[in-house]
Enzyme design. Structure first.
Site, PDB file in Angstrom:
ATOM      1  N   SER A 299       0.810  -1.209   0.000  1.00  0.00           N
ATOM      2  CA  SER A 299       0.000   0.000   0.000  1.00  0.00           C
ATOM      3  C   SER A 299       0.851   1.271   0.000  1.00  0.00           C
ATOM      4  O   SER A 299       1.527   1.562  -0.976  1.00  0.00           O
ATOM      5  CB  SER A 299      -0.950  -0.035   1.207  1.00  0.00           C
ATOM      6  OG  SER A 299      -1.941   0.947   1.111  1.00  0.00           O
ATOM      7  N   ASP A 310      10.152   5.288 -10.384  1.00  0.00           N
ATOM      8  CA  ASP A 310       9.770   5.869 -11.669  1.00  0.00           C
ATOM      9  C   ASP A 310      10.551   7.137 -11.977  1.00  0.00           C
ATOM     10  O   ASP A 310      10.841   7.435 -13.138  1.00  0.00           O
ATOM     11  CB  ASP A 310       8.269   6.168 -11.690  1.00  0.00           C
ATOM     12  CG  ASP A 310       7.429   4.924 -11.948  1.00  0.00           C
ATOM     13  OD1 ASP A 310       8.031   3.827 -12.066  1.00  0.00           O
ATOM     14  OD2 ASP A 310       6.189   5.037 -12.025  1.00  0.00           O
ATOM     15  N   LYS A 324      -0.718  -4.108  -3.399  1.00  0.00           N
ATOM     16  CA  LYS A 324      -2.026  -3.591  -2.981  1.00  0.00           C
ATOM     17  C   LYS A 324      -2.150  -2.171  -3.499  1.00  0.00           C
ATOM     18  O   LYS A 324      -1.721  -1.223  -2.853  1.00  0.00           O
ATOM     19  CB  LYS A 324      -2.172  -3.636  -1.467  1.00  0.00           C
ATOM     20  CG  LYS A 324      -3.526  -3.111  -0.972  1.00  0.00           C
ATOM     21  CD  LYS A 324      -3.618  -3.182   0.532  1.00  0.00           C
ATOM     22  CE  LYS A 324      -4.952  -2.627   1.003  1.00  0.00           C
ATOM     23  NZ  LYS A 324      -5.060  -1.161   0.807  1.00  0.00           N
TER      24      LYS A 324
END
Length: 450
Positions: A299, A310, A324
């Site tokens: 999460s 990224d 999740k």
């Protein structure tokens, strides 16, 4: 002619829109009618059960079970929380509570002090690691669960509690009483230390204080290590998540620009959702970073890992995270408690949805413990058919303490991962941490996007 055609098209479109609006209204009326029929069916079944079931039932239990059944059928993370559970969940995310300031476990039915927390009533009262608590306000802890004892130790600040202590290994040692006044205790979700020329920070969960505590720890390590500081290691292993806004703030602390995460509903005709962007300012001053992850990272942890990966701000070391990628909203329901409802999915800056897939590390390294976690998760998924995390369970009760070290019987507390320290004695050297330091020492080093 052009105006006529345009007018004709407009007239046709208007007629079409009337038809389109009329049809959904009829559909909506039919759906409403079917819903009322289903509610009548539920009422009939409810009456049958309460009147004809072979054992006596309680109406409140039947209704709560019906609500739980509806929510659990949606996904593993949407749950109803009765008043007490909802209040405990709010305490957990606030990251502070009234208590004594103890890390405890259970031993032979008694409560054992693992460690008093620095600058808390328990430490000032002179409690020591290894002390056994036999009574709380004269009430024996023997025969009670650890959770029941923890709940009794917690309470409103400025209230007193008398602990009966047995100290030392001599069973004949005479117990003595210690009166302690409760105070506001902040759970410790950020732990830090120097690892050679690197600043190491362990983040065990994301509550209201995580970003603030992390920045304070970084400033302290900067002063301690000085110009030799070569980089940062952020350990998110076994971190089950927490507050979305804190995951965003932690990510933003290391990024100067760009998207951190986006959230959007997967329903048709829903709002477009939200995008959260970084603001200028990198608390790590652009120095190389590594983030440690494993199958227990879920999460909010995955939001941080995905954003830093990224943007090529950090190298991820370890093994694939839990996966999740759903956001839950805490919704209060007045005197009835509240509910946690999945309201959106989240996506990393590159548009990745990591739900059920997780974040893949740049450098894959496995410890024995990580293999055990992965095997246990795989077995559980095969058995249940879905992916579970700690967030799926009923909210754990913040104790008068965070959790004890690995190998003890853990208390149900908000800091229960902070002591799953990445250096369990039985496992030997932390191979993942060592690999991260080797990666950061190697060339080329990851750098922040400008």
């Amino acid at each position: 002619m052009r105006n006529f055609l345009l007018g004709g098209v407009c007239a046709f479109a208007l007629m079409g829109s009337v038809a389109l609006f009329a049809a959904p209204n009829r559909v909506s009326a039919l759906q409403t009618s079917d819903t009322y029929k289903q509610l009548d069916l539920f009422g009939e079944i409810f009456e049958r059960v309460r009147n004809d079931y072979y054992k006596e039932t309680k109406d409140a239990d039947l209704m709560e079970n019906a609500i739980n059944g509806m929510l659990s059928a949606l996904d593993p993370y949407s749950v109803y929380m009765p008043p007490r559970s909802f209040q405990e969940a709010r305490v957990q995310t606030r990251g502070e509570f009234g208590g004594l300031g103890l890390e405890v476990t259970q031993e032979n039915g008694l409560v054992k002090v693992v460690s008093p927390i620095d600058d808390t009533p328990a430490q000032r009262a002179g409690l020591l690691p290894g002390d056994l608590i036999t009574h709380l306000d004269g009430d024996a802890v023997l025969g009670k669960t650890l959770q029941e004892s923890i709940e009794k130790m917690r309470g409103a600040p400025n209230t007193d509690l008398t602990l009966t202590i047995r100290r030392g290994s001599d069973p004949a040692a005479k117990p003595f009483d210690v009166k302690i006044t409760r105070a506001v205790i902040k759970t410790r979700v950020v732990r830090s230390r120097r690892e050679g020329d690197f600043a190491y920070l362990r983040i065990s969960s994301f509550n209201e204080h995580t970003e603030q505590d992390m920045v304070a720890a970084i400033q302290k390590l900067k002063a301690e290590i000085g110009p030799q500081l070569a980089g940062y290691i952020i350990d998110l292993r076994d971190n089950p998540g927490g507050l979305l806004d804190q995951a965003i703030k932690v990510s933003d602390s290391f990024l100067n620009q760009g998207e951190i995460v986006s959230t959007r509903s997967l329903r048709p005709n829903a709002d477009e959702g939200q995008r959260f962007n970084a603001r200028p300012g990198d608390v790590a001053d652009g120095k190389p970073m590594a983030v440690l992850i494993n199958g227990g990272s879920a999460s909010a942890s995955e939001i941080v890992a995905g954003a830093l990966q990224d943007h090529r701000r950090a190298v991820l070391v370890g093994n694939t995270t839990f996966g999740k990628g759903l956001v839950q909203t805490m919704i209060p329901l007045g005197e009835f408690g509240g509910m946690k409802l999945t309201t959106a999915g989240y996506f990393t800056p590159s548009g990745r949805s990591i739900d059920k897939t997780g974040v893949t590390p740049d450098v894959e390294v496995w410890s024995d413990r990580d293999r055990q976690i992965a095997a246990a998760l795989k077995a559980r998924r095969e058995m249940t058919g879905h992916r579970d995390t700690e967030e799926e369970e009923a909210p754990k009760t913040p104790a008068a303490t965070p959790t004890p070290p690995a190998g003890t019987n853990p208390a149900a507390t908000p800091d229960n991962n902070s002591s799953a320290a990445p250096k369990p004695a039985a496992e030997g050297p932390d191979v993942v941490l060592q690999a991260a330091m080797d990666v950061l020492r190697a060339q080329p080093k990851p750098t922040a996007k400008k």
